[in-house]
Design a protein around this motif. Structure first.
Motif, PDB file in Angstrom:
ATOM      1  N   VAL A 217     -11.697 -25.341 -57.204  1.00 54.54           N
ATOM      2  CA  VAL A 217     -11.101 -25.818 -55.941  1.00 54.54           C
ATOM      3  C   VAL A 217     -11.369 -24.090 -55.030  1.00 54.54           C
ATOM      4  N   ALA A 218     -10.890 -23.484 -56.007  1.00 54.92           N
ATOM      5  CA  ALA A 218     -10.083 -22.176 -55.114  1.00 54.92           C
ATOM      6  C   ALA A 218     -11.614 -21.316 -54.307  1.00 54.92           C
ATOM      7  N   ARG A 219     -12.860 -21.980 -54.810  1.00 58.71           N
ATOM      8  CA  ARG A 219     -14.372 -21.859 -54.360  1.00 58.71           C
ATOM      9  C   ARG A 219     -14.519 -22.826 -53.572  1.00 58.71           C
ATOM     10  N   GLY A 220     -14.017 -23.548 -53.333  1.00 59.55           N
ATOM     11  CA  GLY A 220     -14.687 -25.323 -52.785  1.00 59.55           C
ATOM     12  C   GLY A 220     -15.744 -25.814 -53.768  1.00 59.55           C
ATOM     13  N   GLY A 221     -15.627 -25.713 -54.895  1.00 64.51           N
ATOM     14  CA  GLY A 221     -16.351 -26.079 -55.716  1.00 64.51           C
ATOM     15  C   GLY A 221     -16.120 -27.864 -56.436  1.00 64.51           C
ATOM     16  N   ALA A 276      -3.035 -28.955 -60.172  1.00 63.19           N
ATOM     17  CA  ALA A 276      -3.928 -27.555 -59.905  1.00 63.19           C
ATOM     18  C   ALA A 276      -5.179 -27.898 -58.632  1.00 63.19           C
ATOM     19  N   GLY A 277      -4.597 -28.419 -57.502  1.00 58.88           N
ATOM     20  CA  GLY A 277      -4.932 -28.412 -56.238  1.00 58.88           C
ATOM     21  C   GLY A 277      -6.527 -29.279 -55.781  1.00 58.88           C
ATOM     22  N   ALA A 278      -6.974 -30.513 -56.821  1.00 57.69           N
ATOM     23  CA  ALA A 278      -7.731 -30.353 -56.448  1.00 57.69           C
ATOM     24  C   ALA A 278      -7.486 -31.999 -56.191  1.00 57.69           C
ATOM     25  N   GLU A 279      -8.395 -33.036 -55.544  1.00 58.21           N
ATOM     26  CA  GLU A 279      -8.365 -34.529 -55.042  1.00 58.21           C
ATOM     27  C   GLU A 279      -8.991 -35.207 -56.085  1.00 58.21           C
ATOM     28  N   THR A 280      -9.234 -36.544 -56.320  1.00 52.14           N
ATOM     29  CA  THR A 280      -9.978 -37.095 -58.077  1.00 52.14           C
ATOM     30  C   THR A 280     -10.758 -37.792 -56.786  1.00 52.14           C
ATOM     31  N   LEU A 281     -12.324 -37.244 -56.844  1.00 50.23           N
ATOM     32  CA  LEU A 281     -12.772 -37.766 -56.009  1.00 50.23           C
ATOM     33  C   LEU A 281     -13.590 -38.851 -56.852  1.00 50.23           C
ATOM     34  N   LEU A 282     -13.288 -39.338 -58.571  1.00 53.53           N
ATOM     35  CA  LEU A 282     -13.956 -40.823 -58.924  1.00 53.53           C
ATOM     36  C   LEU A 282     -13.160 -40.310 -60.581  1.00 53.53           C
ATOM     37  N   LEU A 283     -13.149 -41.722 -60.531  1.00 50.07           N
ATOM     38  CA  LEU A 283     -12.705 -41.835 -62.444  1.00 50.07           C
ATOM     39  C   LEU A 283     -12.865 -43.670 -62.204  1.00 50.07           C
ATOM     40  N   LEU A 327     -14.515 -36.898 -61.956  1.00 45.61           N
ATOM     41  CA  LEU A 327     -14.393 -35.806 -60.859  1.00 45.61           C
ATOM     42  C   LEU A 327     -13.359 -35.086 -60.059  1.00 45.61           C
ATOM     43  N   GLN A 328     -13.305 -34.533 -59.400  1.00 45.89           N
ATOM     44  CA  GLN A 328     -11.789 -33.385 -59.084  1.00 45.89           C
ATOM     45  C   GLN A 328     -12.493 -32.521 -58.727  1.00 45.89           C
ATOM     46  N   GLY A 329     -11.855 -31.987 -56.967  1.00 36.59           N
ATOM     47  CA  GLY A 329     -11.984 -30.672 -56.871  1.00 36.59           C
ATOM     48  C   GLY A 329     -12.039 -30.787 -55.024  1.00 36.59           C
ATOM     49  N   ALA A 330     -12.226 -29.975 -54.237  1.00 39.85           N
ATOM     50  CA  ALA A 330     -12.809 -29.551 -52.997  1.00 39.85           C
ATOM     51  C   ALA A 330     -13.338 -31.035 -52.553  1.00 39.85           C
ATOM     52  N   ARG A 331     -13.036 -31.498 -51.760  1.00 40.95           N
ATOM     53  CA  ARG A 331     -14.153 -32.955 -50.349  1.00 40.95           C
ATOM     54  C   ARG A 331     -15.171 -31.465 -50.212  1.00 40.95           C
ATOM     55  N   ALA A 332     -15.643 -31.741 -49.496  1.00 40.63           N
ATOM     56  CA  ALA A 332     -17.079 -31.517 -48.590  1.00 40.63           C
ATOM     57  C   ALA A 332     -16.216 -32.027 -47.768  1.00 40.63           C
ATOM     58  N   SER A 333     -16.719 -30.447 -47.074  1.00 36.60           N
ATOM     59  CA  SER A 333     -16.032 -30.127 -45.359  1.00 36.60           C
ATOM     60  C   SER A 333     -16.783 -31.594 -44.428  1.00 36.60           C
TER      61      SER A 333
END
Length: 333
Positions: A217-221, A276-283, A327-333
């Motif tokens: 997430v810190a790296r936009g991933g 840890a700062g992520a959004e859950t994008l897929l479960l 799948l967790q992480g930063a959403r695409a901008s």
């Protein structure tokens, strides 16, 4: 005292030294005579990525165009990365594992030796910062978390205690569970399944996942975990510790001859990633992930038969179809 020897399994020699399961599991997995030091996993069990390219194709479909590197954590024989090398041209690929680089691995795939210390809850050789600086990351942990050794505990008269095991796989009740593990059990096992009498404490797995997610997430991933697991209302009453050896399920004996594994508390993993700062994008279950976008079958009849067989195996309930995809992480901008 309990034996987990299955019908037909021969008696196992071994020392009558009692230890908590996690300690015995650590040695059985990682010591110089342990499973991952002496055995070739492919001779004992198969993973979904070994069934064919469909899993890799589904992973590649989740990788955003902005990603510069895909890192496979617990890469094993690097079969997933070998498939991704053709599916993601121009994306750097790195395998991370405690074992040495597999012989004959595609030169397009980098390799880094590292492993997560579940007792100290840290990476031993630098962690994600040392693995790659090739741009926005996409981390994959495919059937890795379930192999991380964790405490096995039992509940008697409402009190949790460590389960101790000897070298033959016999068990007995051990010391009372510590405060941190009791709190984790109260959050993730007792609330949804009060009748549970045995469990695995997944705090270290949550910590390992949180490290990966935070870095991504810190790296936009993003980070993808694919593993066997359960939710609060579906916890196995007797726990989920299993062993596999020579192609079939075996007795869980900590002697290094079998692969010890236990399913993941998926909802605890979700919370760890979100904290840890992520959004859950897929479960979703693998059966849904692969069933939603089936790959077109090859034109030739034999190839089409192989593809149908692979699809059926990877989506079958009770087998690989039950794998969870998180799948967790930063959403695409």
């Amino acid at each position: 005292m309990v034996s987990h020897r299955r019908p037909g399994d021969p008696p196992r020699p071994g020392p009558r030294t009692w230890r908590p399961w996690r300690s015995a599991w650590l040695d059985a997995a990682y010591s110089p005579t342990g499973f991952w030091s002496t055995q070739q996993p492919g001779g004992h069990f198969s993973t979904a990525v070994r069934a064919g390219p469909l899993v890799a194709q589904a992973v590649a479909a989740l990788v955003p165009a902005s990603v510069g590197v895909v890192v496979d954590v617990g890469a094993g024989d690097a079969r997933l990365l070998a498939h991704l090398a053709d599916l993601l041209p121009g994306v750097a690929l790195v395998g991370v594992d405690r074992r040495v680089r597999p012989e004959g691995l595609d030169p397009r795939v980098g390799w880094f030796r590292d492993h997560f210390d579940v007792e100290r809850e840290r990476w031993t050789n630098g962690g994600p910062d040392a693995w790659s600086s090739a741009g926005t990351p996409f981390l994959v942990a495919h059937e890795w978390l379930d192999d991380l050794p964790v405490p096995v505990v039992g509940r008697r008269a409402g009190t949790w205690h460590e389960v101790e095991v000897d070298g033959r796989g016999h068990e007995r009740p051990g010391a009372a569970v510590g405060a941190e593990d009791r709190a984790w059990l109260a959050d993730w096992w007792e609330s949804g399944s009060p009748e549970v009498v045995r469990a695995e404490v997944g705090r270290a797995r949550d910590a390992a996942w949180a490290v990966l997610v935070r870095w991504a997430v810190a790296r936009g991933g993003r980070a993808l975990a694919v593993d066997y697991g359960h939710l609060a209302t579906q916890r196995p009453v007797e726990g989920s510790l299993l062993a596999y050896g020579r192609g079939r399920q075996r007795a869980p004996v900590p002697d290094g001859s079998v692969n010890l594994t236990a399913a993941v508390a998926v909802d605890a993993l979700v919370r760890a990633g979100e904290d840890a700062g992520a959004e859950t994008l897929l479960l979703e279950r693998q059966s849904a992930v692969l069933g939603r976008h089936p790959e077109p079958a090859p034109a030739d009849p034999l190839g089409a038969l192989v593809r149908r067989s692979e699809q059926a195996a990877l989506t079958a309930p009770g087998r690989w179809g039950d794998l969870w995809w998180l799948l967790q992480g930063a959403r695409a901008s």
